[in-house]
Design an enzyme around this catalytic site. Structure first.
Site, PDB file in Angstrom:
ATOM      1  N   SER A   1     -13.993  -0.357   1.867  1.00 36.06           N
ATOM      2  CA  SER A   1     -13.511   0.400   0.715  1.00 36.06           C
ATOM      3  C   SER A   1     -14.354   1.644   0.441  1.00 36.06           C
ATOM      4  O   SER A   1     -15.573   1.644   0.655  1.00 36.06           O
ATOM      5  CB  SER A   1     -13.536  -0.505  -0.519  1.00 36.06           C
ATOM      6  OG  SER A   1     -13.285   0.227  -1.703  1.00 36.06           O
TER       7      SER A   1
ATOM      8  N   GLN B   1     -10.941   2.666   4.082  1.00 41.50           N
ATOM      9  CA  GLN B   1      -9.959   2.885   3.016  1.00 41.50           C
ATOM     10  C   GLN B   1     -10.392   4.060   2.155  1.00 41.50           C
ATOM     11  O   GLN B   1     -11.520   4.107   1.671  1.00 41.50           O
ATOM     12  CB  GLN B   1      -9.824   1.617   2.174  1.00 41.50           C
ATOM     13  CG  GLN B   1      -8.917   1.767   0.946  1.00 41.50           C
ATOM     14  CD  GLN B   1      -9.659   2.254  -0.286  1.00 41.50           C
ATOM     15  OE1 GLN B   1     -10.850   1.997  -0.451  1.00 41.50           O
ATOM     16  NE2 GLN B   1      -8.971   3.000  -1.136  1.00 41.50           N
TER      17      GLN B   1
ATOM     18  N   TYR C   1      -9.722   6.688  -1.163  1.00 47.01           N
ATOM     19  CA  TYR C   1      -9.102   7.244  -2.362  1.00 47.01           C
ATOM     20  C   TYR C   1      -9.343   8.750  -2.308  1.00 47.01           C
ATOM     21  O   TYR C   1     -10.462   9.188  -2.031  1.00 47.01           O
ATOM     22  CB  TYR C   1      -9.751   6.697  -3.636  1.00 47.01           C
ATOM     23  CG  TYR C   1      -9.498   5.236  -3.906  1.00 47.01           C
ATOM     24  CD1 TYR C   1      -8.208   4.754  -4.135  1.00 47.01           C
ATOM     25  CD2 TYR C   1     -10.564   4.335  -3.968  1.00 47.01           C
ATOM     26  CE1 TYR C   1      -7.983   3.411  -4.402  1.00 47.01           C
ATOM     27  CE2 TYR C   1     -10.343   2.990  -4.246  1.00 47.01           C
ATOM     28  CZ  TYR C   1      -9.052   2.539  -4.456  1.00 47.01           C
ATOM     29  OH  TYR C   1      -8.827   1.213  -4.726  1.00 47.01           O
TER      30      TYR C   1
ATOM     31  N   THR D   1      -4.961   4.630   0.235  1.00 45.88           N
ATOM     32  CA  THR D   1      -4.368   3.850  -0.851  1.00 45.88           C
ATOM     33  C   THR D   1      -3.514   4.773  -1.709  1.00 45.88           C
ATOM     34  O   THR D   1      -4.014   5.764  -2.244  1.00 45.88           O
ATOM     35  CB  THR D   1      -5.452   3.166  -1.694  1.00 45.88           C
ATOM     36  OG1 THR D   1      -6.103   2.179  -0.890  1.00 45.88           O
ATOM     37  CG2 THR D   1      -4.859   2.481  -2.907  1.00 45.88           C
TER      38      THR D   1
ATOM     39  N   LYS E   1      -1.324   2.447   2.383  1.00 44.77           N
ATOM     40  CA  LYS E   1      -1.370   1.151   1.688  1.00 44.77           C
ATOM     41  C   LYS E   1      -0.792   1.290   0.289  1.00 44.77           C
ATOM     42  O   LYS E   1      -1.144   2.217  -0.437  1.00 44.77           O
ATOM     43  CB  LYS E   1      -2.827   0.672   1.626  1.00 44.77           C
ATOM     44  CG  LYS E   1      -3.063  -0.598   0.816  1.00 44.77           C
ATOM     45  CD  LYS E   1      -4.550  -0.947   0.846  1.00 44.77           C
ATOM     46  CE  LYS E   1      -4.868  -2.182   0.045  1.00 44.77           C
ATOM     47  NZ  LYS E   1      -4.776  -1.964  -1.410  1.00 44.77           N
TER      48      LYS E   1
ATOM     49  N   HIS F   1      -1.696  -3.910  -4.653  1.00 47.56           N
ATOM     50  CA  HIS F   1      -3.087  -3.860  -5.118  1.00 47.56           C
ATOM     51  C   HIS F   1      -3.497  -5.194  -5.754  1.00 47.56           C
ATOM     52  O   HIS F   1      -4.252  -5.228  -6.736  1.00 47.56           O
ATOM     53  CB  HIS F   1      -3.263  -2.711  -6.125  1.00 47.56           C
ATOM     54  CG  HIS F   1      -4.570  -1.976  -5.979  1.00 47.56           C
ATOM     55  ND1 HIS F   1      -4.682  -0.778  -5.328  1.00 47.56           N
ATOM     56  CD2 HIS F   1      -5.818  -2.285  -6.388  1.00 47.56           C
ATOM     57  CE1 HIS F   1      -5.944  -0.366  -5.365  1.00 47.56           C
ATOM     58  NE2 HIS F   1      -6.657  -1.272  -6.005  1.00 47.56           N
TER      59      HIS F   1
ATOM     60  N   ASP G   1      -0.593  -7.365   2.359  1.00 47.76           N
ATOM     61  CA  ASP G   1      -1.649  -8.112   1.677  1.00 47.76           C
ATOM     62  C   ASP G   1      -1.103  -8.648   0.359  1.00 47.76           C
ATOM     63  O   ASP G   1      -0.004  -8.286  -0.067  1.00 47.76           O
ATOM     64  CB  ASP G   1      -2.928  -7.282   1.484  1.00 47.76           C
ATOM     65  CG  ASP G   1      -2.776  -6.113   0.514  1.00 47.76           C
ATOM     66  OD1 ASP G   1      -1.884  -6.148  -0.365  1.00 47.76           O
ATOM     67  OD2 ASP G   1      -3.563  -5.151   0.604  1.00 47.76           O
ATOM     68  N   GLY G   2      -1.848  -9.552  -0.263  1.00 44.82           N
ATOM     69  CA  GLY G   2      -1.429 -10.090  -1.548  1.00 44.82           C
ATOM     70  C   GLY G   2      -0.890 -11.501  -1.450  1.00 44.82           C
ATOM     71  O   GLY G   2       0.164 -11.731  -0.852  1.00 44.82           O
TER      72      GLY G   2
ATOM     73  N   ARG H   1      -9.028 -11.275  -2.273  1.00 39.38           N
ATOM     74  CA  ARG H   1      -9.840 -12.198  -3.076  1.00 39.38           C
ATOM     75  C   ARG H   1     -10.436 -13.344  -2.259  1.00 39.38           C
ATOM     76  O   ARG H   1     -11.611 -13.679  -2.465  1.00 39.38           O
ATOM     77  CB  ARG H   1      -9.021 -12.729  -4.253  1.00 39.38           C
ATOM     78  CG  ARG H   1      -8.690 -11.648  -5.302  1.00 39.38           C
ATOM     79  CD  ARG H   1      -7.899 -12.231  -6.468  1.00 39.38           C
ATOM     80  NE  ARG H   1      -7.561 -11.214  -7.458  1.00 39.38           N
ATOM     81  CZ  ARG H   1      -6.398 -10.555  -7.487  1.00 39.38           C
ATOM     82  NH1 ARG H   1      -5.477 -10.789  -6.560  1.00 39.38           N
ATOM     83  NH2 ARG H   1      -6.158  -9.646  -8.426  1.00 39.38           N
TER      84      ARG H   1
END
Length: 333
Positions: A106, A128, A130, A156, A221, A245, A276-277, A300
């Site tokens: 990240s 990743q 931003y 993202t 993403k 997210h 993901d998720g 997570r």
């Protein structure tokens, strides 16, 4: 107690992490409907198992943009790993390399890109990004990542502003004084957890700007609709991560496994599609693959593994998922 499934790691993390750290990792936006739906949606999907198929030999390897990984699970980008384990993202990178999976580091890491690279040389890593209002900061990060051997750039797209995460507001969440957003140190002052310096004016045209900065493949993403999937392909990305997210942004959006179907249908194998998720079991991985995902990424659960035993704990999470995935494949024929 033996760790048997991913929810065992979740229970351990909830019990042992400081409340402010647990709440930050667990948080969803607003009523957490989308966060919870990510998990519940898998429970509604049923297999049609086939029998007498000879499952004595199974190969669970796959390739991400041409690079082989040991099974179709990677580590999603999440911030602030030092809240879970002192070595933070360095432990994450080492575990990913040992298990031969992709780790997406990240922008909001508590270790530098250099530290992550040094911790696990030769591992498959994507970065990743931003995009910040100060474009020079983003440009520098992209070029650092490429120079350090990162093999993909993950943009993202779903965070022009931060979703309302109530527990973080109640807790007045901020990083402890000894932790820093290492990749942004010296670039500008980052206040609390609020990325006020993110650029909310980013559009599809910025894909072209990124392409001008790097030779790395670009993966986008945060896609949840067929319309945006089509735009992503038209703008020349090499991969799409169907993601909301972790339910941390817009509450009331679709579960990612439900959104996957229309994305896969419109993309038609022109680019690789990931998700993901809500992945909590090996059977969830199989459901995502059966519906067209090339690979899934866990967020997570990776943090729970770190909170349990650092690098070793994360390896254990991945091993359990891999074993469950193989078993689900066998039992489904």
């Amino acid at each position: 107690m033996a760790m048997v499934c991913l929810s065992d790691f979740e229970a351990h993390a909830k019990k042992h992490l400081p409340k402010i750290a647990w709440d930050f990792f667990a948080a969803g936006a607003d009523d957490c409907i989308t966060r919870d739906e990510n998990i519940l949606a898998y429970k509604r999907i049923r297999f049609r198992p086939r029998m007498l198929r000879d499952v004595s030999l199974m190969d669970v390897r796959t390739k991400l943009l041409g690079t082989e990984i040991s099974f179709p699970v990677g580590i999603a980008p999440t911030g602030f790993h030092q809240l879970a384990w002192p070595d933070g993202e360095q432990s994450t990178a080492r575990a990913a390399k040992v298990m031969n999976v992709c780790y997406i580091a990240s922008t909001y890491s508590t270790c530098t890109l250099e530290e992550i690279s040094t911790a696990a040389p030769g591992g498959l890593r994507w970065f990743q990004l931003y995009i910040h209002r100060n474009r020079a900061v983003s440009q520098q990060l992209v070029q650092r990542a490429e120079a350090l051997g990162f093999q993909g750039l993950v943009l993202t797209a779903d965070l022009p502003y931060t979703g309302k995460r109530r527990d973080d507001i109640r807790n007045g969440f901020r990083l402890p004084p000894h932790m820093k957003l290492k990749n942004l140190e010296g670039a500008f002052e980052v206040c609390k957890n609020e990325p006020i310096l993110l650029d909310p004016s980013v559009t599809w045209n910025d894909i072209y700007w990124l392409r001008s900065l790097t030779h790395l493949p670009i993966i986008i993403k945060g896609i949840l609709t067929k319309e945006d999937a089509e735009l992503a392909v038209r703008h020349g990305v090499q991969g799409i991560i169907v993601s909301n997210h972790g339910g941390r942004q817009l509450d009331g959006g679709p579960a990612t496994i439900d959104a996957l179907v229309e994305v896969v249908e419109v993309v038609k194998d022109r680019v690789e599609v990931y998700l993901d998720g809500g992945i909590r079991k090996g059977s969830d991985v199989l459901k995502a693959l059966a519906l067209g995902a090339k690979c899934v990424f866990i967020g997570r659960p990776a943090l729970w593994g770190l909170a349990y035993k650092g690098e070793e704990g994360l390896q254990e999470v991945l091993r359990i998922l891999q074993a469950e995935f193989r078993l689900s494949m066998a039992l489904a024929g």
